[in-house]
Design an enzyme around this catalytic site. Sequence first.
Site, PDB file in Angstrom:
ATOM      1  N   GLY A  14      86.995  19.822  95.148  1.00 24.06           N
ATOM      2  CA  GLY A  14      87.715  19.977  93.887  1.00 24.06           C
ATOM      3  C   GLY A  14      89.142  19.470  93.975  1.00 24.06           C
ATOM      4  N   ILE A  19      96.254  21.681  93.059  1.00 21.59           N
ATOM      5  CA  ILE A  19      96.417  22.131  94.440  1.00 21.59           C
ATOM      6  C   ILE A  19      95.565  21.293  95.379  1.00 21.59           C
ATOM      7  CG2 ILE A  19      95.960  24.050  96.031  1.00 21.59           C
ATOM      8  CD1 ILE A  19      96.673  25.956  93.706  1.00 21.59           C
ATOM      9  N   GLY A  20      94.350  20.964  94.961  1.00 20.58           N
ATOM     10  CA  GLY A  20      93.461  20.179  95.815  1.00 20.58           C
ATOM     11  C   GLY A  20      94.023  18.807  96.128  1.00 20.58           C
ATOM     12  N   TYR A 154      86.286  36.286  87.149  1.00 19.09           N
ATOM     13  CA  TYR A 154      87.046  35.399  88.032  1.00 19.09           C
ATOM     14  C   TYR A 154      87.575  36.173  89.242  1.00 19.09           C
ATOM     15  CZ  TYR A 154      90.982  32.560  89.685  1.00 19.09           C
ATOM     16  OH  TYR A 154      91.873  31.856  90.466  1.00 19.09           O
TER      17      TYR A 154
END
Length: 264
Positions: A14, A19-20, A154
């Site tokens: 991802g 962030i990835g 989540y």
Amino acid sequence: MRFDLSSLKAIVTGSTLGIGLATAKGLAQAGAHVVINGRKEEACTKAVKALQDAVPGAKIEAYVGDLSTAQGCDGLLKAHPHCDILVNNVGIYGPKDFFETPDELWQQYFDINVMSGVRLARAYLPSMKEKGWGRVIFISSESAQNIPQDMIHYGFSKTAQLALSRGLAKRMAGTGVTVNSVLPGPTLSDGAKEMLREKMKETGRSLEQVGHDFVMQQRPSSLIQRFATVDEVANMILYVASREASATSGAALRVEGGILETIF
């Protein structure tokens, strides 16, 4: 501190944005051969170019596939059977009242946020153990401990990641392989910027001002009182992926700005 990850192969799931992507960039700057991942060819191509422009000479590849499925994970394993550093970053989030959250949505969050990491860790950890070195990192969230009442599905998936990483760290005890979780808080990703830009248009205030207001309304215990940048989160991930982090395993490493009201 400069980290040297040359000769090591890292996979960041991802990782076409946010962030990835920042993590992939940091790993590439440290010399790692980096494999990024996304579901769309166009997004992967764009991300590879951005990384190659930012880190000239870096070895960057992309795997296009949906890692929420066993087939998608199998495809990644066939394309890249070896991995030294696995960053389980792929994930989704979004508010939904508990009483309006159907089974299908619970299953979707579990498949993407949890099972992708389960499948890839199960596949890559044995060879890491055999080699006597490896890093598996789960990108969880402060929501794993501070469950949002409007995103219970989540928070549940992020808590599951903490249990998974701690259990795997125990399973890999004494092997030279470490397993950890990183817990970001509100982070200035592309999606967050877009959300804040709408507020900027409504109020005429700066990004910093509307970001501060959002954090103080939604996470009033924040000690930094702002969004973290994706690079700030990536810095923590890069550290725990490094050789220098050899004594850190089974940890939930917080980079959430002090939101969590716990000492440990």
